[in-house]
Design a protein around this motif. Structure first.
Motif, PDB file in Angstrom:
ATOM      1  N   GLY A  17     -41.197 -31.354 -39.781  1.00 13.17           N
ATOM      2  CA  GLY A  17     -40.545 -31.827 -38.561  1.00 13.17           C
ATOM      3  C   GLY A  17     -39.486 -32.871 -38.848  1.00 13.17           C
ATOM      4  O   GLY A  17     -38.407 -32.865 -38.258  1.00 13.17           O
ATOM      5  N   ALA A  18     -39.776 -33.765 -39.796  1.00 11.99           N
ATOM      6  CA  ALA A  18     -38.804 -34.788 -40.185  1.00 11.99           C
ATOM      7  C   ALA A  18     -37.569 -34.158 -40.801  1.00 11.99           C
ATOM      8  O   ALA A  18     -36.438 -34.614 -40.580  1.00 11.99           O
ATOM      9  N   LEU A  19     -37.773 -33.090 -41.588  1.00 16.52           N
ATOM     10  CA  LEU A  19     -36.640 -32.402 -42.208  1.00 16.52           C
ATOM     11  C   LEU A  19     -35.759 -31.744 -41.152  1.00 16.52           C
ATOM     12  O   LEU A  19     -34.527 -31.843 -41.211  1.00 16.52           O
ATOM     13  N   PHE A  20     -36.377 -31.108 -40.158  1.00 16.60           N
ATOM     14  CA  PHE A  20     -35.608 -30.487 -39.075  1.00 16.60           C
ATOM     15  C   PHE A  20     -34.827 -31.554 -38.310  1.00 16.60           C
ATOM     16  O   PHE A  20     -33.649 -31.356 -37.978  1.00 16.60           O
ATOM     17  N   ASP A  21     -35.480 -32.677 -38.012  1.00 10.67           N
ATOM     18  CA  ASP A  21     -34.808 -33.764 -37.299  1.00 10.67           C
ATOM     19  C   ASP A  21     -33.622 -34.291 -38.091  1.00 10.67           C
ATOM     20  O   ASP A  21     -32.547 -34.559 -37.536  1.00 10.67           O
ATOM     21  N   ALA A  83     -26.503 -24.149 -36.085  1.00 11.67           N
ATOM     22  CA  ALA A  83     -27.370 -24.893 -37.007  1.00 11.67           C
ATOM     23  C   ALA A  83     -28.834 -24.666 -36.657  1.00 11.67           C
ATOM     24  O   ALA A  83     -29.680 -24.472 -37.535  1.00 11.67           O
ATOM     25  N   ALA A  84     -29.144 -24.697 -35.358  1.00 12.30           N
ATOM     26  CA  ALA A  84     -30.520 -24.451 -34.924  1.00 12.30           C
ATOM     27  C   ALA A  84     -30.963 -23.047 -35.312  1.00 12.30           C
ATOM     28  O   ALA A  84     -32.089 -22.846 -35.793  1.00 12.30           O
ATOM     29  N   ALA A  85     -30.078 -22.074 -35.105  1.00 17.86           N
ATOM     30  CA  ALA A  85     -30.413 -20.699 -35.474  1.00 17.86           C
ATOM     31  C   ALA A  85     -30.646 -20.581 -36.979  1.00 17.86           C
ATOM     32  O   ALA A  85     -31.578 -19.904 -37.426  1.00 17.86           O
ATOM     33  N   GLU A 103     -38.215 -24.944 -29.493  1.00 20.42           N
ATOM     34  CA  GLU A 103     -38.187 -26.395 -29.659  1.00 20.42           C
ATOM     35  C   GLU A 103     -36.957 -26.828 -30.457  1.00 20.42           C
ATOM     36  O   GLU A 103     -36.326 -27.846 -30.137  1.00 20.42           O
ATOM     37  N   VAL A 104     -36.623 -26.054 -31.481  1.00 23.09           N
ATOM     38  CA  VAL A 104     -35.439 -26.366 -32.289  1.00 23.09           C
ATOM     39  C   VAL A 104     -34.170 -26.211 -31.450  1.00 23.09           C
ATOM     40  O   VAL A 104     -33.263 -27.054 -31.501  1.00 23.09           O
ATOM     41  N   ARG A 171     -34.970 -34.936 -32.034  1.00 21.61           N
ATOM     42  CA  ARG A 171     -36.426 -34.938 -32.130  1.00 21.61           C
ATOM     43  C   ARG A 171     -36.954 -33.563 -31.730  1.00 21.61           C
ATOM     44  O   ARG A 171     -37.087 -33.264 -30.545  1.00 21.61           O
ATOM     45  N   VAL A 172     -37.222 -32.732 -32.729  1.00 15.68           N
ATOM     46  CA  VAL A 172     -37.741 -31.390 -32.452  1.00 15.68           C
ATOM     47  C   VAL A 172     -39.152 -31.493 -31.887  1.00 15.68           C
ATOM     48  O   VAL A 172     -40.016 -32.149 -32.470  1.00 15.68           O
TER      49      VAL A 172
END
Length: 205
Positions: A17-21, A83-85, A103-104, A171-172
């Motif tokens: 989750g931190a990496l996605f954020d 980017a989300a995709a 969520e992303v 914040r995902v």
């Protein structure tokens, strides 16, 4: 590396989750830079005489700036959505635990208002003259240092509060903060309005 990502991710409960954020936070700055580059094209057209050809038609300076603002908004949103995709597709290919795609996407869309608030600084600056467009790039750098990199460099909280992406961080899986989002959206509209007001008062000849 884990500590670095978790600090940049703003306290997510897990590393993924931190990496996605972190990625979305940095991409949001890139999206702001892409939007500011649209203003750079306006400046280049003014300096090279192409704007005179356009303004000699029925197109007004205000309509030209509003069209550029619309293009900048689309560009910024497109960068964030793609980017989300990419994050979702990459996570799916790799496998393992990861945030749900919705969520992303929601987190990426939530970054659009603060991104446009940063870009709006460039539009306001352009209204006062082409030489002031550099202020938009300064805003992008400042937002990067005080937003996604703020915790890493130890920037004081009162200074970080000035950055739109610190007010609305990526914040995902978390709810988008309503009040800060409304504030940065109003700020973006107000800055573009200032740019239009200044453009009307400026001698474009």
């Amino acid at each position: 590396t884990r500590s670095l990502i978790e600090n940049l991710g703003g306290g997510s409960v897990d590393l993924v989750g931190a990496l996605f954020d972190t990625v979305l936070g940095v991409v949001a700055i890139a999206a702001a830079a892409a939007a500011v580059s649209v203003v750079g094209h306006l400046r280049d057209d003014d300096r090279r005489g192409r704007a005179e050809v356009v303004l000699a038609t029925a197109v007004s300076p205000v309509a030209r700036l509003l069209a550029a603002a619309a293009v900048a908004a689309v560009v910024a949103a497109l960068v964030l959505v793609l980017a989300a995709a990419g994050l979702v597709i990459g996570s799916t290919i790799v496998g393992g635990p990861g945030p749900w795609g919705g969520e992303v996407a929601a987190a990426a869309i939530g970054q659009v208002p603060p991104t446009l608030a940063v870009a709006a600084v460039a539009f306001a600056a352009y209204g006062f003259g082409v030489r002031w467009v550099v202020v938009g790039w300064i805003a992008v750098v400042a937002d990067l240092l005080l937003g996604p990199l703020g915790p890493l460099i130890g920037a004081p909280a009162w200074l970080r509060d000035l950055a739109p992406h610190a007010q609305v961080p990526a914040r995902v899986g978390a709810a988008i903060p309503v009040a800060p989002t409304i504030v940065v959206s109003i700020a973006a509209v107000a800055l573009v309005a200032v740019g239009l007001w200044a453009l009307r008062r400026r001698d474009l000849t």
